[in-house]
Enzyme design. Structure first.
Site, PDB file in Angstrom:
ATOM      1  N   GLN A 241       0.821  -1.216   0.000  1.00  0.00           N
ATOM      2  CA  GLN A 241       0.000   0.000   0.000  1.00  0.00           C
ATOM      3  C   GLN A 241       0.851   1.260   0.000  1.00  0.00           C
ATOM      4  OE1 GLN A 241      -2.437  -0.520   3.474  1.00  0.00           O
ATOM      5  NE2 GLN A 241      -3.446  -2.339   2.659  1.00  0.00           N
ATOM      6  N   ARG A 501      -1.503   2.252  18.342  1.00  0.00           N
ATOM      7  CA  ARG A 501      -2.515   1.819  19.306  1.00  0.00           C
ATOM      8  C   ARG A 501      -3.107   0.542  18.727  1.00  0.00           C
ATOM      9  NH1 ARG A 501      -8.117   2.618  19.150  1.00  0.00           N
ATOM     10  NH2 ARG A 501      -9.042   1.780  21.050  1.00  0.00           N
ATOM     11  N   HIS A 535      -4.219   4.498  14.646  1.00  0.00           N
ATOM     12  CA  HIS A 535      -5.342   4.045  15.474  1.00  0.00           C
ATOM     13  C   HIS A 535      -5.544   4.815  16.773  1.00  0.00           C
ATOM     14  CE1 HIS A 535      -5.467   0.861  12.617  1.00  0.00           C
ATOM     15  NE2 HIS A 535      -4.407   0.233  13.083  1.00  0.00           N
ATOM     16  N   GLU A 556      -3.512   4.958   9.781  1.00  0.00           N
ATOM     17  CA  GLU A 556      -4.889   4.496   9.761  1.00  0.00           C
ATOM     18  C   GLU A 556      -5.625   5.117  10.935  1.00  0.00           C
ATOM     19  OE1 GLU A 556      -5.082   0.250   9.730  1.00  0.00           O
ATOM     20  OE2 GLU A 556      -4.291   0.075   7.686  1.00  0.00           O
ATOM     21  N   TYR A 559      -9.981   2.042  14.206  1.00  0.00           N
ATOM     22  CA  TYR A 559     -11.034   1.188  13.655  1.00  0.00           C
ATOM     23  C   TYR A 559     -12.307   1.209  14.489  1.00  0.00           C
ATOM     24  CZ  TYR A 559      -7.413  -1.294  10.885  1.00  0.00           C
ATOM     25  OH  TYR A 559      -6.427  -1.639  10.007  1.00  0.00           O
TER      26      TYR A 559
END
Length: 660
Positions: A241, A501, A535, A556, A559
């Site tokens: 990615q 995290r 996170h 990211e 979630y």
């Protein structure tokens, strides 16, 4: 012993019992590594590095080397065991069968596992030449139809590294992989695979052939980092990615998904980010001719007189290509007599700090160090070098490591695990900022006044440096920390940081492994090269200092927000990942990717992945948002600019900001 003490989790039996858990993550019961018949401690005359450091020399047979490497590469993902392997200068394995890996005999051929670092002890990478491959393969979810199961693939191939090695690549499958109907470890002639994600650097390697960094069957991968290295042939990235390559030489670069960044790379592809690339694709590559500031990682090597020493490279500016020199002009060759060699089974924070106060440098041998107070590194030019993913964990809500505001301190190769009770900060660089700046969880809102008074402005040619510093909040056990890394000093270099995290493992949950910020920068003239922050529950990276510079950023969003109400920054939807405070007037960032995967089935949004003040001195280039999976998404790439990243792997781009 506290409930979250790693000493309560020592290995309990022999043999691996692996099981797939939710999300495709592989868990395993702890195991014991069988004793190797060879004496693999330090050679006579060297210091004792303890049982988790192995020295291999040319008296070992190829079979012995492969057997040993296979005995230390099977740690489960959250094991408490650590391994450092050193190859003495020499040539290992046979090159006779290099054109046909399937039939080659006498090659070094093993996989690289969790918490395993393999390094050469030569003055230059080619002083240790491996005919064969030490490779990384994805997790195989579907052995009979691997092309049908792209996840998790390499998405959890973390916490492993190689450095200072030369490879003549000859790779084939190993162990149980060789018995599968479609082995993952098959590689083309003269090719080695290193299919990793975060916290798995390649440094100072010389690959005399090709390198592929994704799985044979296209499995997902979310790496990675390559620095001060040469790959003579082609680097094939496939499903990666994102990837950051710094100060290296490459023959050909092939591929890229969303965010491929190069700085100071001879042979790097031209920048094409946001430009048409054929077949309805757009370019994803950004190349800088030089890296603004570099300081290579310290490393052990065997000097001409036979002594082990640590080479501590000097910082440089405007760099490109490899620099493998160990001359005095390139850095300092430090005798091991000047180091304290710590061992987790015997040392405490008090015993280590005593040696640091006495003026010693520090080597942390592989293990988990429980600390009831922070390690304090205050003397200029002190080197702290972790081997084999040496890990620090606080036990009383303290920080794990604190530096003074002194030039030249270099902390490299450590992992820090949050614990309970909650720590305010885990790694602190320089003195705490004044109360008017101590905004706690409100850092990103941009209150306060200038930063000229923060720390002392030192010579930027000798920066405090953090290299390969990896922080985890949750994963091994329940951990809590408001801020993982806080930078208060000026002229600091952050080179390859992963603040994470945890999204899987032990102690995971919105109310369990709590963490507001991954990285908070309060100092001026701070540079980050290769910054991964993921996170956290509020602004993940907060930049309060002036004249900051980031080259490559990957993040990211968390979630697991349970609702939009639980994840709202005042009257703004969600939290931006990369936040430059409103008062900042000069900041630059290049190559940023912010991704979303909200997995609770709720339409959660963040207004933008990047939030910066609208002022001419704050400029950013090559930015993307990506919808990975789940629900909701990112409304804008930066501020109110950029299309939404919502659904179907949407990946809008913004080439530059301000846009005019």
């Amino acid at each position: 012993m506290t409930p979250h003490s790693p000493r309560a989790r020592r290995r309990v039996g022999a043999g691996i019992t692996a099981a797939l858990i939710a999300g495709g993550v592989v868990a395993a019961l702890p195991t014991s590594v069988a004793a190797h018949p060879r004496d693999h401690g330090a050679p006579a005359g060297d210091p004792d590095f303890g049982p988790n450091v192995t020295f291999i020399d040319e008296t070992w047979s190829t079979d012995e080397i492969n057997e040993f490497l296979d005995s230390v590469n099977d740690e489960p993902e959250f094991s408490q065991d650590r391994h450092q392997v050193f190859f003495e200068p020499g040539v290992y394995g046979s090159a006779a069968g290099e054109d046909d890996p399937a039939t080659a005999e006498g090659i070094i051929n093993a996989e690289l596992g969790y918490y395993e670092s393999v390094d050469g002890l030569g003055a230059v990478p080619g002083d240790v030449l491996i005919n064969g491959a030490i490779h990384v393969e994805p997790h195989v979810e579907c052995p009979d139809t691997p092309w049908a199961c792209q996840g998790p693939g390499s998405l959890t191939r973390f916490w492993r590294s190689m450095a200072n090695l030369g490879f003549n690549p000859i790779q084939r499958p190993t162990a149980e992989d060789a018995e599968r109907p479609f082995p993952a470890g098959v590689a083309e002639p003269h090719q080695m695979r290193y299919a990793v994600s975060q916290a798995a650097p390649l440094r100072r390697v010389d690959v005399r052939g090709d390198l592929t960094v994704f799985g044979r069957f296209g499995e997902y991968a979310s790496g990675g980092y390559l620095a001060n290295s040469r790959v003579e042939g082609t680097i094939t990235t496939g499903s990666q990615q994102q990837w950051y390559t710094r100060d290296s030489e490459v023959g050909t670069w092939d591929g890229g998904v969303w965010n491929m960044v190069f700085s100071g790379v001879d042979g790097a592809p031209a920048t094409d980010f946001g430009q048409p690339a054929g077949n309805d694709a757009v370019g994803v590559k950004t190349s800088l001719g030089t890296t603004p500031v570099t300081r290579e990682k310290p490393f052990l090597y065997r000097a001409d007189d036979g002594e082990l020493r640590v080479f501590a490279p000097h910082a440089r500016t405007g760099t490109s290509g490899v620099n493998w020199s160990t001359d005095a002009a390139a850095g300092d060759s430090l005798r091991l007599d000047d180091f304290y060699i710590a061992r987790a089974e015997r040392d405490t924070a008090a015993s280590i700090n005593r040696k640091l106060r006495q003026g010693k440098h520090l080597i942390l041998t592989p293990g988990v160090y429980e600390l009831n107070r922070p390690l304090r590194v205050t003397r200029p030019d002190t080197v702290v070098l972790g081997l084999g993913y040496a890990s620090l964990t606080p036990t009383r809500g303290n920080a794990a490591l604190v530096t003074g505001d002194a030039p030249g301190i270099h902390v490299a190769g450590i992992t820090v695990d949050a614990n309970v009770p909650e720590s305010e900060v885990l790694v602190q660089v320089g003195k705490k900022c004044p109360p008017s700046w101590a905004k706690g969880r409100g850092h990103g809102h941009g209150h306060g006044h200038g930063h000229a008074h923060l720390g002392h402005h030192r010579d930027g040619d000798d920066p405090i440096t953090l290299t390969d510093v990896f922080v985890r909040v949750g994963g091994p056990w329940v951990g809590k920390a408001v801020t993982s890394i806080e930078v208060n000093s000026d002229d600091v270099l952050l080179d390859h940081i992963w603040a994470w995290r945890g999204d899987h493992g032990n102690g995971i949950g919105w109310e369990d492994n709590t963490g507001a910020h991954g990285v908070v920068v309060n100092g001026d003239h701070v540079t980050a090269t290769g910054l991964f922050v993921e996170h956290y529950q509020e602004n993940q990276t907060v930049w309060n200092g002036e004249d900051g510079l980031t080259v490559f950023y990957q993040s990211e969003l968390p979630y697991d927000p349970p609702s939009q109400e639980a994840w709202t920054d005042g009257d703004r939807l969600g939290y931006a990942s990369y936040r430059v405070a409103d008062h900042v007037r000069r900041h630059e960032a290049v190559g940023l990717g912010v991704y979303s995967y909200f997995w609770n089935g709720v339409d959660i949004r963040t207004e933008s992945g990047i939030q910066v003040p609208e002022t001419p001195g704050v400029t950013l280039r090559s930015m993307t948002s990506v919808f990975l999976n789940g629900s909701g998404g990112i409304n804008h790439v930066i501020n109110t600019t950029g299309a939404p990243a919502v659904g179907s792997f949407a990946s809008p781009q913004v080439i530059a900001y301000p846009t005019s």
